[in-house]
Design an enzyme around this catalytic site. Structure first.
Site, PDB file in Angstrom:
ATOM      1  N   THR A  56       0.844  -1.190   0.000  1.00  0.00           N
ATOM      2  CA  THR A  56       0.000   0.000   0.000  1.00  0.00           C
ATOM      3  C   THR A  56       0.878   1.238   0.000  1.00  0.00           C
ATOM      4  OG1 THR A  56      -1.755   1.196   1.180  1.00  0.00           O
ATOM      5  CG2 THR A  56      -0.191  -0.041   2.529  1.00  0.00           C
ATOM      6  N   HIS A  82       2.615 -11.594  14.275  1.00  0.00           N
ATOM      7  CA  HIS A  82       3.676 -12.155  15.111  1.00  0.00           C
ATOM      8  C   HIS A  82       3.406 -13.617  15.475  1.00  0.00           C
ATOM      9  CE1 HIS A  82       7.285 -11.989  17.241  1.00  0.00           C
ATOM     10  NE2 HIS A  82       7.081 -10.988  18.063  1.00  0.00           N
TER      11      HIS A  82
END
Length: 410
Positions: free
Chosen positions: A329, A381
């Site tokens: 993006t 994560h």
């Protein structure tokens, strides 16, 4: 011969749709393949066109109504000629003050007609901005919001807003010069909100940052810009192509960044389908570059430009935005200097590009003014460790600062 107009067959991932706009009203002539109605889903806007030359005979599903796959939404009469007065005419039959001739000529969309009836408005006092003078729901909203509107129109509008605040249609609460407008969230915007909320709640999202010296790429682009455009039939050389190619190479080195989580399983993808976020008036969409690793710079730039144009015109299909293993993006086109992009599930990482800003940098003990860009990598994560995320972003940085590495794959 009368033909049924049905909603398109929706993909499995799309449960239903909403009638967004009828571009034709009953009694209006249509040419073959002319756009009749837009159906908005939670992913794209689908267009339904006329099956032949003829006339729209009946609207079964009005604007704002929910439709299922292959459901009947209207009827079309092939070979017929337009009537002198369309069916969607005078809504002011109970209003003797309106001029009969003018009322018969009015064209009003179903949603606008409903609002006019609910608020007791004079259709003849509303200016239509739609095709052929069609009065749309936006025209009714604008008419109701006018501070100096006639007492005959403004009083019912205020009464309607105060007496029926629970209505799903557009509402306007006017107090002196202070205007408020209540607008239903579009299906696409609602779906975007749902996915963003889901991403923030169901992932262990972290963001790591770095900065990249854009001078080498800018010099390369400046040197070959005209030759590139001439060689590739007008395709312009931008920065996105370099980042897509750099991302493909980095994804090969760090497979976890290109993976996705499916329940308790990790799905490693042996290909690089890069999603490129595109901003539209209706919301953010992410069309996908399939097998981006096999595309050249010119192909990447050409496809991205095509995605941008089709997204602006609402022409993207379901297949264009499904899938993807990694997303890029670019908030820099709007002036963003630094941001934390949010994940696009089930993907586990997203790269954020930003504005190129000249800053003083220390180079070999000397201060130089260099065009720098902050890069941000948001990652899940649960699958990607901090070490992998940082090394992935450093790889992107190294490839952009030395573009020859992209070609040599080193």
């Amino acid at each position: 011969m009368t033909t049924e107009i049905k909603a398109p067959t929706f993909p499995e991932s799309v449960a239903d749709g909403t009638i967004a706009t009828w571009h034709k009203q009953p009694g209006e002539a249509c040419s073959r393949d002319e756009l009749i109605v837009d159906i908005e889903t939670d992913k794209v806007v689908l267009e339904v066109v006329a099956p032949a030359d003829g006339v729209l005979e009946e609207i079964v599903k009005g604007e704002g109504e929910t439709v299922l796959s292959d459901e009947l939404i209207g009827r079309f009469k092939e070979g017929a000629k337009a009537s002198s007065a369309p069916a969607a005419k005078s809504d002011s039959k109970d209003d003797g003050a309106a001029a009969p001739a003018a009322a018969e000529d009015l064209k009003i969309s179903p949603a606008a007609r409903k609002m006019i009836e609910e608020n007791g408005l004079e259709a003849g006092n509303i200016s239509g901005t739609g095709k052929g003078g069609l009065i749309t729901k936006e025209d009714v909203v604008a008419h109701m919001a006018q501070p100096k509107a006639s007492d005959k129109a403004a009083a019912p509008a205020k009464a309607s807003a105060s007496q029926a605040p629970e209505k799903a249609s557009l509402e306007n609460l006017v107090v002196g010069e202070r205007v408020e407008k209540r607008v239903p969230m579009t299906r696409l915007r609602a779906r975007i909100a749902e996915r963003l909320l889901d991403a923030s709640q169901s992932t262990a999202m972290l963001t790591t940052f770095n900065e990249v010296n854009m001078k080498p790429v800018m010099e390369l682009r400046s040197q070959y810009k005209e030759l590139f455009e001439k060689t590739h039939n007008g395709t312009r050389l931008g920065f996105m192509g370099f980042f897509v190619k750099a991302a493909c190479e980095a994804l090969k080195r760090f497979p976890a960044v290109n993976a996705s989580i499916d329940g308790n399983d990790i799905v490693y993808h042996g290909y690089q389908d890069i999603g490129v976020a595109v901003s539209t008036d209706k919301g953010l969409v992410v069309p996908v570059l399939r097998d981006a690793d096999s595309l050249g710079l010119a192909n990447v730039e050409d496809k991205i430009r095509d995605f941008g144009l089709r997204a602006r015109d609402g022409k993207l299909g379901i297949d264009d935005i499904q899938g993807g293993t990694f997303t890029i993006t670019n908030g820099g086109v709007f002036g963003s200097l630094l941001s934390t992009p949010i994940l696009n599930p089930p993907q586990t990482a997203i790269l954020g590009m930003h504005k190129i800003q000249e800053r003083p940098m220390a180079v070999n003990g000397q201060v130089e003014i260099l065009p720098m860009m902050y890069l941000a990598l948001s990652y899940d994560h649960r699958l990607i460790d901090g070490k992998e995320a940082v090394q992935f972003l450093v790889t992107i940085k190294d490839l952009i600062e030395d573009p020859a590495r992209i070609l040599l794959e080193v």
